[in-house]
Design an enzyme around this catalytic site. Sequence first.
Site, PDB file in Angstrom:
ATOM      1  N   LYS A 267      36.746  25.611  28.121  1.00 18.13           N
ATOM      2  CA  LYS A 267      37.175  26.900  28.422  1.00 18.13           C
ATOM      3  C   LYS A 267      36.355  28.347  26.887  1.00 18.13           C
ATOM      4  O   LYS A 267      35.560  28.648  27.594  1.00 18.13           O
ATOM      5  CB  LYS A 267      38.198  28.041  28.184  1.00 18.13           C
ATOM      6  CG  LYS A 267      38.599  29.911  28.890  1.00 18.13           C
ATOM      7  CD  LYS A 267      39.808  30.237  27.921  1.00 18.13           C
ATOM      8  CE  LYS A 267      39.615  29.868  26.376  1.00 18.13           C
ATOM      9  NZ  LYS A 267      40.470  30.238  25.777  1.00 18.13           N
TER      10      LYS A 267
ATOM     11  N   CYS B 181      49.778  47.039  42.048  1.00 20.55           N
ATOM     12  CA  CYS B 181      48.344  46.222  42.335  1.00 20.55           C
ATOM     13  C   CYS B 181      47.728  47.042  43.339  1.00 20.55           C
ATOM     14  O   CYS B 181      48.606  46.797  44.874  1.00 20.55           O
ATOM     15  CB  CYS B 181      49.163  44.643  42.220  1.00 20.55           C
ATOM     16  SG  CYS B 181      46.858  43.954  42.530  1.00 20.55           S
TER      17      CYS B 181
END
Length: 305
Positions: free
Chosen positions: A213, A293
């Site tokens: 990452k 959401c």
Amino acid sequence: MNAATGQRMVTRRMSRCSGQRLVPEDKLPPPPGKEPVAGKRERPKSLRRQRKVKLEMAYESLDRDGEVDGNDTTSKKSKWEPPNWNLQLENIREMRKSKDAPVDHMGAEHCYDPNAPPEVMRYQVLLSLMLSSQTKDQITAAAMGRLRERGLTLDSILQMDDTTLGQLIYPVGFWRSKVRYIKQTSTILKQQYGGDIPATVEELVALPGVGPKMAHLAMAIAWGKVSGIAVDTHVHRIANRLKWTKKETKYPEETRATLEDWLPRQLWKEINWLLVGFGQQTCLPVNPRCGDCLNRGLCPAAQSP
């Protein structure tokens, strides 16, 4: 095919030599320079084509500079992609348009000195990424601020004693280990890279304390090259909740490989920023705010209010 018997007829090409009888081509001697070496077995082509299934599998789609071609419109046709992912992505963009998550003003893109020489800037980017592992952006940004107040360069870190470095980066996660990794990595950069950081993912992940990452983010921020999708805990969690992986993945590297298999390349850079901020504000690890959401009707993991 022989119509009467249903059997396939196999023919062999013949090579004609002047004044000689016809010789089957597969019986001809090898051309000069191709003679088999005595005692040496030829490795079957199928084995030669095998690749180790490690980090390298992620980099087969990269160009020679380690950068994804953002203009590639001839990407391989994916055999699978999650349903409604385009609509889900647009909803996440809508929820992220205010750009007010911690990553938006305290992420690695905001922790380096933009006025520093390029190699110093790249070194600061790498250090901020190393500090960010298992650490909230707020704590990482504060630690980077204290380091920059001391004049953060590779030489200043090498000259600093471990105790002082530890005091400056505390309380980042695993700060004692990070003191060791930072010193080891800085020594390698000084000795092998002339004080700069590597420009490939493979070399970056070989440094102590640097994972995939961090390497992909370093390539994007420090070198301006998109080498792959940077998958942290937020990206990993949200990709699985949205079923953006064909099957559940246990590790971020599995998630990265799965996402890169179907997600269009031009979205690889954006997806980390979108999902990290979304994970910090809405799709929380515990008690996600599903009621707020826009994907509550599209998310397989959505919880009832």
